[in-house]
Design an enzyme around this catalytic site. Structure first.
Site, PDB file in Angstrom:
ATOM      1  N   SER A  34       9.736   1.479 -18.835  1.00 33.02           N
ATOM      2  CA  SER A  34       9.547   0.623 -20.005  1.00 33.02           C
ATOM      3  C   SER A  34       8.090   0.713 -20.446  1.00 33.02           C
ATOM      4  CB  SER A  34       9.879  -0.806 -19.608  1.00 33.02           C
ATOM      5  OG  SER A  34       9.223  -1.707 -20.441  1.00 33.02           O
ATOM      6  N   TYR A  74       8.197  -7.005 -13.720  1.00 33.96           N
ATOM      7  CA  TYR A  74       8.944  -5.970 -14.447  1.00 33.96           C
ATOM      8  C   TYR A  74       8.104  -4.690 -14.584  1.00 33.96           C
ATOM      9  CZ  TYR A  74      11.726  -4.149 -18.391  1.00 33.96           C
ATOM     10  OH  TYR A  74      12.506  -3.384 -19.223  1.00 33.96           O
TER      11      TYR A  74
HETATM   12  P1  NAI Z   1      21.127  -5.328 -21.219  1.00 41.48           P
HETATM   13  O1  NAI Z   1      20.830  -6.657 -20.600  1.00 41.48           O
HETATM   14  O2  NAI Z   1      21.991  -5.303 -22.415  1.00 41.48           O
HETATM   15  O3  NAI Z   1      21.749  -4.371 -20.116  1.00 41.48           O
HETATM   16  C1  NAI Z   1      21.435  -4.443 -18.770  1.00 41.48           C
HETATM   17  C2  NAI Z   1      22.736  -4.486 -18.015  1.00 41.48           C
HETATM   18  O4  NAI Z   1      22.479  -4.404 -16.617  1.00 41.48           O
HETATM   19  C3  NAI Z   1      23.507  -5.789 -18.228  1.00 41.48           C
HETATM   20  O5  NAI Z   1      24.787  -5.506 -18.772  1.00 41.48           O
HETATM   21  C4  NAI Z   1      23.591  -6.408 -16.851  1.00 41.48           C
HETATM   22  O6  NAI Z   1      24.811  -7.089 -16.612  1.00 41.48           O
HETATM   23  C5  NAI Z   1      23.416  -5.213 -15.950  1.00 41.48           C
HETATM   24  N1  NAI Z   1      22.912  -5.593 -14.644  1.00 41.48           N
HETATM   25  C6  NAI Z   1      21.903  -6.447 -14.371  1.00 41.48           C
HETATM   26  N2  NAI Z   1      21.737  -6.544 -13.040  1.00 41.48           N
HETATM   27  C7  NAI Z   1      22.655  -5.714 -12.470  1.00 41.48           C
HETATM   28  C8  NAI Z   1      22.957  -5.401 -11.125  1.00 41.48           C
HETATM   29  N3  NAI Z   1      22.284  -5.933 -10.132  1.00 41.48           N
HETATM   30  N4  NAI Z   1      23.952  -4.496 -10.883  1.00 41.48           N
HETATM   31  C9  NAI Z   1      24.656  -3.957 -11.909  1.00 41.48           C
HETATM   32  N5  NAI Z   1      24.409  -4.246 -13.207  1.00 41.48           N
HETATM   33  C10 NAI Z   1      23.410  -5.116 -13.484  1.00 41.48           C
HETATM   34  O7  NAI Z   1      19.710  -4.664 -21.521  1.00 41.48           O
HETATM   35  P2  NAI Z   1      19.268  -3.265 -22.158  1.00 41.48           P
HETATM   36  O8  NAI Z   1      18.211  -3.538 -23.141  1.00 41.48           O
HETATM   37  O9  NAI Z   1      20.423  -2.444 -22.577  1.00 41.48           O
HETATM   38  O10 NAI Z   1      18.497  -2.615 -20.923  1.00 41.48           O
HETATM   39  C11 NAI Z   1      18.878  -1.419 -20.279  1.00 41.48           C
HETATM   40  C12 NAI Z   1      17.698  -0.904 -19.488  1.00 41.48           C
HETATM   41  O11 NAI Z   1      16.653  -0.487 -20.368  1.00 41.48           O
HETATM   42  C13 NAI Z   1      17.068  -1.939 -18.549  1.00 41.48           C
HETATM   43  O12 NAI Z   1      16.692  -1.282 -17.354  1.00 41.48           O
HETATM   44  C14 NAI Z   1      15.839  -2.387 -19.303  1.00 41.48           C
HETATM   45  O13 NAI Z   1      14.832  -2.860 -18.446  1.00 41.48           O
HETATM   46  C15 NAI Z   1      15.445  -1.106 -19.995  1.00 41.48           C
HETATM   47  N6  NAI Z   1      14.614  -1.296 -21.156  1.00 41.48           N
HETATM   48  C16 NAI Z   1      15.123  -1.800 -22.301  1.00 41.48           C
HETATM   49  C17 NAI Z   1      14.318  -1.941 -23.405  1.00 41.48           C
HETATM   50  C18 NAI Z   1      14.868  -2.371 -24.696  1.00 41.48           C
HETATM   51  O14 NAI Z   1      14.126  -2.315 -25.690  1.00 41.48           O
HETATM   52  N7  NAI Z   1      16.124  -2.781 -24.771  1.00 41.48           N
HETATM   53  C19 NAI Z   1      12.884  -1.647 -23.343  1.00 41.48           C
HETATM   54  C20 NAI Z   1      12.455  -1.058 -22.126  1.00 41.48           C
HETATM   55  C21 NAI Z   1      13.302  -0.922 -21.073  1.00 41.48           C
END
Ligand code: NAI
Length: 908
Positions: free
Chosen positions: A640, A653
């Site tokens: 990130s 984070y």
């Molecule tokens: P999101 O919250 O929509 O997706 C993350 C998913 O991971 C959720 O569906 C959640 O249920 C699942 N999750 C959480 N803990 C878990 C576990 N222990 N085991 C299995 N599943 C688990 O968020 P998003 O934005 O799609 O994020 C995806 C990745 O991208 C994350 O790693 C986030 O840190 C990273 N990221 C996202 C950014 C953004 O702009 N959306 C920016 C930088 C990084």
């Protein structure tokens, strides 16, 4: 045996994320935040209760003969006509025999279950044999109120009869009372609701249990016998409480669907019942209740015939076929809640001549064309003369319904000038299988989705509304279908991918695209809250699997927790058991627990490290074992900007996220010799993790789909890059790297310099001119052992240094065929850093072939950074020294690499 013989469901394709409503209106009504989870189904501008009822009824009638239906009931509180029978329009759209009985049931949310009981009793009484009952609702609400958050649009339908019963009817119980929890005056658009607590306590909590218990008593059954309990109640906690009070086990209660589509009015018990039937097994008992000025409860028992139902959308398919939007203004416009300037063209007369409507009723509402009885040519519209030039027969046309005939796009255009609620107006021509063409509007698609030859399905939609006379016009339109014929060059057929955290956001988008391109996907998601709290839920992963399967792809759901070693192993095990192996891992699961550093508790620190950093370790380690054994793998880590550059309040984070880059740096080295490439993505996308940290207008432009292409490319065999970090968002991509400056060595190197020397050389220490990436820690160490000249000390003339590509282009000329006698070898070059790339040099039969990319089975692989490679070629770096200092790595047959100097006479 009397009961349900078939069922079908429909949800509009569009789903509005409730967070978008809060983003737009939270300033005005902050309380709506409390129910802002998930998304609500919203009608397209050309949909209403009637069009949805047609869609659900068609789903229900899949593979079933319609000719034996002798009654059709339609239930809704939002029918388009107060006086013109809506069920009659539905019957015409379904091309049902005119001799059937049609009836509208309305004016209460329990209208659906009332219609169902009435129909079952009519069959029981012997008056009718087969009845279709459809329910649909698309309720209008004021903006920024709880109703807007709770409600959704949808429809479902059941056919009832005595033959091929899938759910046997056991009985019903009804309470009718004038309990006014809400009402809608005859001249009003919106519901008026009474005080929430009273509605809950005096309404739902009393009337539903009383009715259900009344039914169970009547049937001599107990709550513990209920395998699936269906009853609508948009108060989530109350829904759970009522089920508990009734004594039905929580796992046997059908979810109230708030998160996935919202409460669909009179259709809601039907939709929830469809969800129950999707998962019911023979012998299961279902109790279904509908609430509204009393309550109806019905009991069914599932029969083995449920397994014989022809494939249809069902509830799961209806749920899966979705496009999520954050465009709240579009929602308002589609529901006619905001006035936009439609232009002069919109003022053209729209009056419908009911004389014509009657004359052409079958054609307009039923999409019935003609077919020549002489030559069999179908045509639309039906005409007096056969269109087949070789036939041309007169008055030989018989009715030919086109609604269910498969068709393909023949031509299409997007028109910004034509009047449209959702510009551009997309229209063109479709060609039906077996003959017949028609000019159509395309709907439920984007212009960029269309291409000639794409399969389409005909759907019954609203053509327009005549606002002056309050008349809704209906006709058939074409919806492009997801194509299984792909023109994609980069494919994943036969590959198995694990995407963690794929129940929503970015992970879901990766999983869908990988599956669309042929990969078999393990959709892992714990389904927890944003901060990782809560027990988790299977539904997000299951919904994405259903979405993939509905589009013809292959996927399995995994609900394991990446944060534990057992969870990681189970995820990989799921892939191996379901699909035999693992080729791709995208470590994407994530949570947030932001706090400024002093307030960062050990628990919040650890939880974030556990999911992001340890999670990637737990999943990748067992997957790496499988990949290593197979000699192929692609791993993507998710970092990130917070980790790469820092972000206030995110110490946990940031540390976890940059830790993933460290994990990649070493894993790329360990994986290189097994064909395993490891890269890292720093995405930027609108998701629940970012919804409240970004301004709404920016949020809307940042669809995960803009990140997908790079990530999915990193997962492909075509991508040879390894150990690289990419930023991706809003369709923009760049690479981020750790570079090391040329630096300086104050003093003679024998004695440690003093602080003053550091101060004196501060600018040179900081100078990044001529900074380079390091392939590994050894390369960085060697730089210290034998430091490069300080910046500016030895600036090589640009003209003297060729670029890497030019070196390989010149290689065939430098090849010495004489020296190659008897040599058969393939040299694979992996040149990292700016200007680098992968080249394969094959020597065989005294000939040499050089081409970019990866060789299947190289004799040896030479890994080196671009500047070192050029230094070696231009004679500034001795190959042996490069090898011994670790700048040049050689994998495979090291001895064969020694031939290179003999085979090629590269001139500096
Ligand atoms: P999101 O919250 O929509 O997706 C993350 C998913 O991971 C959720 O569906 C959640 O249920 C699942 N999750 C959480 N803990 C878990 C576990 N222990 N085991 C299995 N599943 C688990 O968020 P998003 O934005 O799609 O994020 C995806 C990745 O991208 C994350 O790693 C986030 O840190 C990273 N990221 C996202 C950014 C953004 O702009 N959306 C920016 C930088 C990084």
């Amino acid at each position: 045996m009397l009961g349900i013989t078939s069922y079908g469901a429909y949800l509009p394709r569009l789903r509005l994320r409730r967070a978008a409503i809060v983003q737009h209106m939270g300033w005005f009504a902050p309380a709506i935040m409390a129910v802002a989870q998930g998304e609500r189904a919203m009608c397209n501008w050309d949909e209403d209760s009637l069009t949805m009822a047609v869609a659900a009824a068609r789903d229900c009638l899949t593979g079933r003969d319609r000719s034996d239906l002798d009654a059709l009931y339609l239930a809704s509180t939002t029918l388009p006509f107060a006086d013109r029978q809506n069920a009659g329009i539905l019957a015409a759209a379904l091309n049902l025999d005119a001799r059937i009985l049609t009836a509208d049931f309305s004016a209460a949310l329990k209208a659906g279950t009332t219609a169902l009981i009435t129909a079952l009793e009519a069959i029981q009484g012997g008056e009718r044999r087969n009845i279709l009952v459809a329910a649909a609702d698309a309720r209008q609400t004021k903006t920024a109120c709880f109703h807007e958050m709770w409600f959704g649009d949808g429809a479902a339908a059941f056919s009832l009869g005595n033959d091929n019963v899938i759910a046997a009817y056991k009985g019903s119980h009804t309470i009718s009372c004038d309990f006014v929890d809400h009402y809608r005056g005859a001249d009003r658009r919106f519901d008026y609701m009474w005080e929430e607590r009273w509605v809950r306590d005096a309404g739902y909590r009393r009337i539903i249990p009383e009715t259900v218990n009344g039914l169970l008593d009547k049937l001599g059954r107990a709550a513990k016998d209920v395998d699936h309990l269906v009853f609508p109640c948009f108060f989530k906690a109350e829904h759970r409480r009522i089920a508990k009070a009734l004594g039905v086990a929580p796992e046997n209660v059908i979810d109230n669907l708030h998160d996935v589509c919202g409460e669909t009015g009179a259709a809601h018990p039907f939709l929830m019942m469809a969800a129950a039937l999707d998962r019911a097994r023979p012998g299961d008992m279902i109790v279904m209740a509908g609430f509204g000025q009393g309550c109806n409860a019905l009991c069914f028992e599932i029969t083995p015939a449920i397994a014989e139902l022809p494939v249809r959308n069902r509830f799961e398919g209806a749920l899966a076929a979705r496009e999520t939007t954050d465009n709240y203004l579009k929602f308002l416009k589609f529901r006619d809640l905001i006035q936009t300037e439609m232009g002069i063209r919109a003022e053209a007369p729209t009056q419908t001549a009911t004389t014509v409507l009657w004359r052409k009723n079958a054609m307009i509402l039923g999409l019935v064309g003609g077919r020549c009885e002489v030559c069999g040519t179908p045509q639309f519209p039906r005409a007096d003369i056969c269109v087949n030039p070789e036939c041309g027969a007169l008055h030989t046309q018989e009715d030919h319904p086109f609604a269910d005939v498969p068709a393909r796009v023949k031509t299409f255009t997007g028109d910004m000038l034509a009047v449209s609620v959702d510009p551009p107006a997309i229209y063109g021509m479709v060609q039906f299988e077996g003959g017949g063409r028609m000019t159509v509007d395309f709907t439920d698609c984007r212009l960029e989705d269309l291409r000639v030859g794409l399969p389409v399905r005909m759907v019954f939609k609203r053509k327009g509304v005549d606002p002056e006379r309050g008349f809704s016009n209906y006709f058939w339109k074409a919806v492009p279908q997801p194509s299984t014929e792909s023109g994609d060059e980069i494919r994943f057929d036969g590959r198995v991918a694990i995407v963690t955290g794929a129940g929503g956001g970015l992970g879901r988008a990766y999983a869908l695209e990988l599956a669309r391109r042929g990969a078999q996907v393990v959709v892992n998601d714990l389904g927890g809250a944003r901060d990782g709290a809560g027990a988790g839920s299977a539904s997000p992963a299951e919904a994405v699997v259903a979405e993939i399967e509905a589009a013809g792809g292959a996927a399995v759901a995994s609900f394991d927790n990446v944060a534990t070693a057992e969870g990681g192993a189970a995820i990989v095990q799921t892939a191996v058991e379901a699909f035999g192996t693992v080729d791709i891992v995208i470590n994407n699961a994530g949570i947030l627990r932001d706090k400024s550093f002093v307030k960062m508790t050990p628990e919040n620190w650890q939880a974030v490290l556990d999911v992001h950093l340890s999670g990637a370790y737990h999943v990748t380690r067992p997957a790496f074992e499988v990949m290593k054994a197979r000699g192929y793998g692609r791993v993507v880590m998710t970092t990130s900007a917070a980790g790469l550059y820092g972000n206030f309040g995110q110490t946990n984070y940031s540390a976890a996220k940059l830790g993933l880059v460290g994990l990649m740096n070493t894993l790329k080295l360990e994986g290189a010799r097994y064909g395993i490439r490891v890269n890292t993505i720093a995405p930027l996308a609108a998701s629940r993790l970012t919804e409240d940290v970004m301004p709404p207008d920016l949020f809307a432009k940042m669809k995960p789909e803009f990140v997908v292409p790079l990530v999915v490319f990193l997962c492909s065999a075509e991508c040879a890059a390894s150990g690289q970090v990419f930023n991706a968002g809003m369709g923009y991509f760049n690479r981020a790297a750790v570079v090391t400056g040329r630096g300086v060595q104050p003093g003679d190197g024998d004695r440690p310099p003093d602080l003053e020397a550091i101060q004196a050389h501060w600018d040179q220490i900081n100078d990044l001119a001529g900074a380079a990436e390091m392939t590994d820690a050894m390369a960085a160490l060697m730089d210290l052992v034998a430091p490069p000249p300080a910046a500016g000390a030895e600036a090589p003339a640009a003209a003297e240094t060729p670029d890497v590509a030019a070196v390989f282009a010149a290689m065939p000329d430098a090849f010495d065929p004489e020296a190659a006698a008897g040599v058969e070898a393939v040299f694979q070059y992996v040149i990292s850093g700016s200007g680098g790339g992968d080249w394969q040099v094959a020597v065989r039969d005294r000939a040499c072939k050089v081409k970019p990319g990866w060789a299947e089975q190289p004799t040896c692989t030479l890994i080196i950074a671009a500047p070192d490679f050029l230094d070696m070629i231009t004679g500034r770096l001795d190959p042996m020294q490069a090898f011994t200092t670790g700048k040049l790595k050689i994998e495979g047959d090291v001895m064969a690499s020694q031939l290179i100097g003999k085979l090629f006479r590269v001139q500096p």
